[in-house]
Design an enzyme around this catalytic site. Sequence first.
Site, PDB file in Angstrom:
ATOM      1  N   TYR A   1       0.809  -1.220   0.000  1.00 51.36           N
ATOM      2  CA  TYR A   1       0.000   0.000   0.000  1.00 51.36           C
ATOM      3  C   TYR A   1       0.848   1.279   0.000  1.00 51.36           C
ATOM      4  O   TYR A   1       0.306   2.366  -0.112  1.00 51.36           O
ATOM      5  CB  TYR A   1      -0.917   0.036   1.236  1.00 51.36           C
ATOM      6  CG  TYR A   1      -1.872  -1.118   1.302  1.00 51.36           C
ATOM      7  CD1 TYR A   1      -2.892  -1.246   0.366  1.00 51.36           C
ATOM      8  CD2 TYR A   1      -1.747  -2.080   2.294  1.00 51.36           C
ATOM      9  CE1 TYR A   1      -3.767  -2.318   0.425  1.00 51.36           C
ATOM     10  CE2 TYR A   1      -2.631  -3.151   2.355  1.00 51.36           C
ATOM     11  CZ  TYR A   1      -3.633  -3.266   1.429  1.00 51.36           C
ATOM     12  OH  TYR A   1      -4.499  -4.320   1.482  1.00 51.36           O
TER      13      TYR A   1
ATOM     14  N   TYR B   1      -4.919  -0.061   9.760  1.00 53.78           N
ATOM     15  CA  TYR B   1      -5.599   0.084   8.479  1.00 53.78           C
ATOM     16  C   TYR B   1      -6.527   1.296   8.554  1.00 53.78           C
ATOM     17  O   TYR B   1      -6.985   1.694   9.616  1.00 53.78           O
ATOM     18  CB  TYR B   1      -6.335  -1.184   8.011  1.00 53.78           C
ATOM     19  CG  TYR B   1      -5.359  -2.259   7.606  1.00 53.78           C
ATOM     20  CD1 TYR B   1      -4.804  -2.272   6.333  1.00 53.78           C
ATOM     21  CD2 TYR B   1      -4.962  -3.227   8.512  1.00 53.78           C
ATOM     22  CE1 TYR B   1      -3.886  -3.236   5.969  1.00 53.78           C
ATOM     23  CE2 TYR B   1      -4.039  -4.194   8.157  1.00 53.78           C
ATOM     24  CZ  TYR B   1      -3.501  -4.188   6.884  1.00 53.78           C
ATOM     25  OH  TYR B   1      -2.568  -5.135   6.521  1.00 53.78           O
TER      26      TYR B   1
ATOM     27  N   ASN C   1      -9.611   2.188   7.875  1.00 51.84           N
ATOM     28  CA  ASN C   1     -10.956   2.242   8.430  1.00 51.84           C
ATOM     29  C   ASN C   1     -11.003   2.180   9.953  1.00 51.84           C
ATOM     30  O   ASN C   1     -12.052   2.411  10.538  1.00 51.84           O
ATOM     31  CB  ASN C   1     -11.818   1.124   7.841  1.00 51.84           C
ATOM     32  CG  ASN C   1     -12.016   1.288   6.352  1.00 51.84           C
ATOM     33  OD1 ASN C   1     -11.602   2.272   5.742  1.00 51.84           O
ATOM     34  ND2 ASN C   1     -12.650   0.311   5.739  1.00 51.84           N
TER      35      ASN C   1
ATOM     36  N   HIS D   1      -4.392   6.182  -1.197  1.00 48.19           N
ATOM     37  CA  HIS D   1      -4.904   6.202   0.177  1.00 48.19           C
ATOM     38  C   HIS D   1      -3.796   6.489   1.188  1.00 48.19           C
ATOM     39  O   HIS D   1      -4.084   6.826   2.331  1.00 48.19           O
ATOM     40  CB  HIS D   1      -5.552   4.857   0.480  1.00 48.19           C
ATOM     41  CG  HIS D   1      -6.918   4.933   1.087  1.00 48.19           C
ATOM     42  ND1 HIS D   1      -7.661   6.083   1.196  1.00 48.19           N
ATOM     43  CD2 HIS D   1      -7.686   3.957   1.627  1.00 48.19           C
ATOM     44  CE1 HIS D   1      -8.821   5.813   1.770  1.00 48.19           C
ATOM     45  NE2 HIS D   1      -8.860   4.527   2.042  1.00 48.19           N
TER      46      HIS D   1
END
Length: 185
Positions: A14, A63, A65, A19
């Site tokens: 990632y 993460y 969320n 993001h």
Amino acid sequence: MKIVVGLGNPGRQYSATRHNIGFMVVDELAQRLGIDRWRNQKEALVAEYKGNDTILLVKPQTYMNLSGVAVGELARWYKVAVEDIIIIFDDMDLPTGRLRLRMKGGSGGHRGIESLLTHLSKDSFPRVRVGIGRPPAGWQVVDYVLSSFTAEEQPLVKSAIEKAADATESILEQGMNKAMNLHNK
């Protein structure tokens, strides 16, 4: 004490995604401050800078969320007011490379911000929103935010990271109102 949080997802897969622009800005700030030591604390990578104020640079490892879990725990541990927590994150409602500073507000559908609103119980944390643009036709939002920037976007992204770091430094040194006047253009 001030806490500067970059939102993103842990893991190499990632690291260069849209993001993770919050992590990228925090890394830029760490480089500017000469910080190269990070520690694991309260489900986050944390680096500390001692100047006029102590500044904690934070990259939650929960993460996106669940970002509020780590940030909420750190805020309570250090007894830092919500207004002294600066959040840097990606925003699809802004064109790639654009910046917008805000004093408070809702989540705008951003799940990392929703988690922060839940775990901080207030919306009055300063925000540095970094534009990543909207997904092209046919793309799902999740696929878009977890994709890398294109070669054409790279110069915009590099500039946005530098500008977001400048804006964060302005917030730390001059306060949010002056920083918004300087950087919201």
